[in-house]
Scaffold this active site. Structure first.
Site, PDB file in Angstrom:
ATOM      1  N   TYR A   1     -12.185  -3.045  -2.984  1.00  0.00           N
ATOM      2  CA  TYR A   1     -12.717  -3.079  -1.616  1.00  0.00           C
ATOM      3  C   TYR A   1     -14.243  -3.131  -1.594  1.00  0.00           C
ATOM      4  CZ  TYR A   1      -8.108  -2.277   0.478  1.00  0.00           C
ATOM      5  OH  TYR A   1      -6.807  -2.408   0.899  1.00  0.00           O
TER       6      TYR A   1
ATOM      7  N   PHE B   1     -15.530   2.975   7.287  1.00  0.00           N
ATOM      8  CA  PHE B   1     -14.191   3.396   6.869  1.00  0.00           C
ATOM      9  C   PHE B   1     -13.965   3.275   5.357  1.00  0.00           C
ATOM     10  CE2 PHE B   1     -13.878  -1.035   8.405  1.00  0.00           C
ATOM     11  CZ  PHE B   1     -13.342  -1.672   7.298  1.00  0.00           C
TER      12      PHE B   1
ATOM     13  N   GLU C   1      -9.802 -10.114  -7.295  1.00  0.00           N
ATOM     14  CA  GLU C   1      -8.842  -9.015  -7.147  1.00  0.00           C
ATOM     15  C   GLU C   1      -7.805  -8.956  -8.268  1.00  0.00           C
ATOM     16  OE1 GLU C   1      -7.242  -9.856  -3.283  1.00  0.00           O
ATOM     17  OE2 GLU C   1      -9.084  -9.226  -2.259  1.00  0.00           O
TER      18      GLU C   1
ATOM     19  N   ARG D   1       3.125  -6.710   9.171  1.00  0.00           N
ATOM     20  CA  ARG D   1       2.434  -5.623   9.881  1.00  0.00           C
ATOM     21  C   ARG D   1       2.953  -5.486  11.307  1.00  0.00           C
ATOM     22  NH1 ARG D   1      -3.460  -7.450   7.575  1.00  0.00           N
ATOM     23  NH2 ARG D   1      -3.547  -6.119   5.715  1.00  0.00           N
TER      24      ARG D   1
ATOM     25  N   ARG E   1      -0.952 -14.602   3.992  1.00  0.00           N
ATOM     26  CA  ARG E   1      -1.767 -13.948   5.031  1.00  0.00           C
ATOM     27  C   ARG E   1      -1.082 -14.045   6.397  1.00  0.00           C
ATOM     28  NH1 ARG E   1      -6.160 -10.662   4.365  1.00  0.00           N
ATOM     29  NH2 ARG E   1      -7.132 -11.523   6.236  1.00  0.00           N
TER      30      ARG E   1
ATOM     31  N   HIS F   1      -1.727  -5.523   1.546  1.00  0.00           N
ATOM     32  CA  HIS F   1      -2.966  -6.279   1.344  1.00  0.00           C
ATOM     33  C   HIS F   1      -2.598  -7.642   0.789  1.00  0.00           C
ATOM     34  CE1 HIS F   1      -6.895  -7.534  -0.145  1.00  0.00           C
ATOM     35  NE2 HIS F   1      -6.225  -7.954  -1.211  1.00  0.00           N
TER      36      HIS F   1
ATOM     37  N   ASN G   1      -1.664  -0.059   7.037  1.00  0.00           N
ATOM     38  CA  ASN G   1      -1.071  -1.303   7.544  1.00  0.00           C
ATOM     39  C   ASN G   1      -0.228  -2.004   6.489  1.00  0.00           C
ATOM     40  OD1 ASN G   1      -3.118  -2.141   5.915  1.00  0.00           O
ATOM     41  ND2 ASN G   1      -4.203  -3.346   7.458  1.00  0.00           N
TER      42      ASN G   1
ATOM     43  N   LYS H   1       0.833  -1.193   0.000  1.00  0.00           N
ATOM     44  CA  LYS H   1       0.000   0.000   0.000  1.00  0.00           C
ATOM     45  C   LYS H   1       0.878   1.259   0.000  1.00  0.00           C
ATOM     46  CE  LYS H   1      -3.734  -2.414   2.468  1.00  0.00           C
ATOM     47  NZ  LYS H   1      -4.622  -2.370   3.656  1.00  0.00           N
TER      48      LYS H   1
ATOM     49  N   THR I   1      -4.759  -7.530  10.951  1.00  0.00           N
ATOM     50  CA  THR I   1      -5.086  -6.289  10.243  1.00  0.00           C
ATOM     51  C   THR I   1      -4.530  -5.057  10.964  1.00  0.00           C
ATOM     52  OG1 THR I   1      -7.118  -7.337   9.463  1.00  0.00           O
ATOM     53  CG2 THR I   1      -7.007  -4.936   9.298  1.00  0.00           C
TER      54      THR I   1
HETATM   55  P1  GDP Z   1      -7.230  -7.349   5.862  1.00  0.00           P
HETATM   56  O1  GDP Z   1      -7.783  -8.513   5.075  1.00  0.00           O
HETATM   57  O2  GDP Z   1      -6.370  -7.768   7.022  1.00  0.00           O
HETATM   58  O3  GDP Z   1      -6.517  -6.323   4.994  1.00  0.00           O
HETATM   59  O4  GDP Z   1      -8.464  -6.609   6.562  1.00  0.00           O
HETATM   60  P2  GDP Z   1      -9.970  -6.317   6.078  1.00  0.00           P
HETATM   61  O5  GDP Z   1     -10.298  -7.042   4.806  1.00  0.00           O
HETATM   62  O6  GDP Z   1     -10.850  -6.517   7.262  1.00  0.00           O
HETATM   63  O7  GDP Z   1      -9.962  -4.741   5.783  1.00  0.00           O
HETATM   64  C1  GDP Z   1      -9.415  -4.230   4.591  1.00  0.00           C
HETATM   65  C2  GDP Z   1      -8.592  -3.002   4.926  1.00  0.00           C
HETATM   66  O8  GDP Z   1      -9.461  -2.001   5.446  1.00  0.00           O
HETATM   67  C3  GDP Z   1      -7.541  -3.216   6.006  1.00  0.00           C
HETATM   68  O9  GDP Z   1      -6.336  -3.752   5.521  1.00  0.00           O
HETATM   69  C4  GDP Z   1      -7.356  -1.813   6.516  1.00  0.00           C
HETATM   70  O10 GDP Z   1      -6.501  -1.046   5.648  1.00  0.00           O
HETATM   71  C5  GDP Z   1      -8.763  -1.238   6.435  1.00  0.00           C
HETATM   72  N1  GDP Z   1      -9.518  -1.379   7.694  1.00  0.00           N
HETATM   73  C6  GDP Z   1      -9.986  -2.526   8.266  1.00  0.00           C
HETATM   74  N2  GDP Z   1     -10.635  -2.284   9.398  1.00  0.00           N
HETATM   75  C7  GDP Z   1     -10.611  -0.930   9.562  1.00  0.00           C
HETATM   76  C8  GDP Z   1     -11.150  -0.037  10.546  1.00  0.00           C
HETATM   77  O11 GDP Z   1     -11.779  -0.448  11.524  1.00  0.00           O
HETATM   78  N3  GDP Z   1     -10.900   1.308  10.353  1.00  0.00           N
HETATM   79  C9  GDP Z   1     -10.203   1.785   9.290  1.00  0.00           C
HETATM   80  N4  GDP Z   1     -10.014   3.119   9.166  1.00  0.00           N
HETATM   81  N5  GDP Z   1      -9.699   0.986   8.342  1.00  0.00           N
HETATM   82  C10 GDP Z   1      -9.886  -0.360   8.471  1.00  0.00           C
END
Ligand code: GDP
Length: 148
Positions: free
Chosen positions: A49, A57, A126, A102, A85, A115, A112, A9, A91
């Site tokens: 996304y 968010f 994707e 991370r 992963r 992805h 973070n 990212k 996350t």
């Molecule tokens: P990942 O699979 O670990 O990347 O997590 P998710 O699929 O749940 O979320 C996608 C992305 O959204 C994450 O990598 C973060 O960049 C962002 N994200 C997830 N949860 C939150 C949150 O609670 N707040 C904010 N601002 N961003 C979030």
């Protein structure tokens, strides 16, 4: 062999972490099947996304992923989706285990660093956003018989 999509990212690119992160994947035994530095448009980000469209968010996430270049890659290896992963960690960087990407490089839940696809279905959705099929290369590194 399984494929997975990885994005470094904008925070990872701007913090010059691309080489160190890909070194981990290469050392682990994953093969780079596709790789590019690119800007992500808002439509691409919204598609990538789309499962988070209703989350509070979502807009902030799209703003962030379009705020600077990302490095997109397809990595290949046995069980690559789960392996990558696990290497990325939880996350929220402030909660991710030390030793994970991370856990070692991030303190944020949004910024973070990386992805990675979380399922085969997610990968199929994707990778098409970032790559054409002919950009994903089939070749052997030559050490597969030692790694596996
Ligand atoms: P990942 O699979 O670990 O990347 O997590 P998710 O699929 O749940 O979320 C996608 C992305 O959204 C994450 O990598 C973060 O960049 C962002 N994200 C997830 N949860 C939150 C949150 O609670 N707040 C904010 N601002 N961003 C979030």
């Amino acid at each position: 062999m399984e494929r997975t999509l990885v994005l470094i990212k904008p925070d990872g690119v701007k913090r010059r972490l691309v080489g160190r992160i890909f070194q981990r994947f290469e050392e682990k035994g994953l093969r780079i099947a596709a790789l590019k530095l690119m800007n992500v448009s808002r439509p691409m980000a919204e598609e990538h996304y789309s499962v988070h469209r209703d989350k509070p968010f979502f807009r902030s996430l799209v703003d962030y992923i379009t705020s600077g270049p990302v490095v997109a890659a397809v990595l290949e290896g046995s069980n690559a989706i789960a392996v990558v992963r696990k290497m990325c960690g939880a996350t929220d960087g402030s909660k991710a285990e030390p030793g994970t990407i991370r856990g070692d490089f991030s303190m944020g839940i949004e910024k973070n660093i990386i992805h990675a696809s979380d399922s085969h279905e997610a990968y199929e959705h994707e990778y098409r956003i970032f790559f054409r099929d002919e950009e994903i290369l089939n070749y052997e590194c030559g050490d597969e018989h030692i790694i596996y």
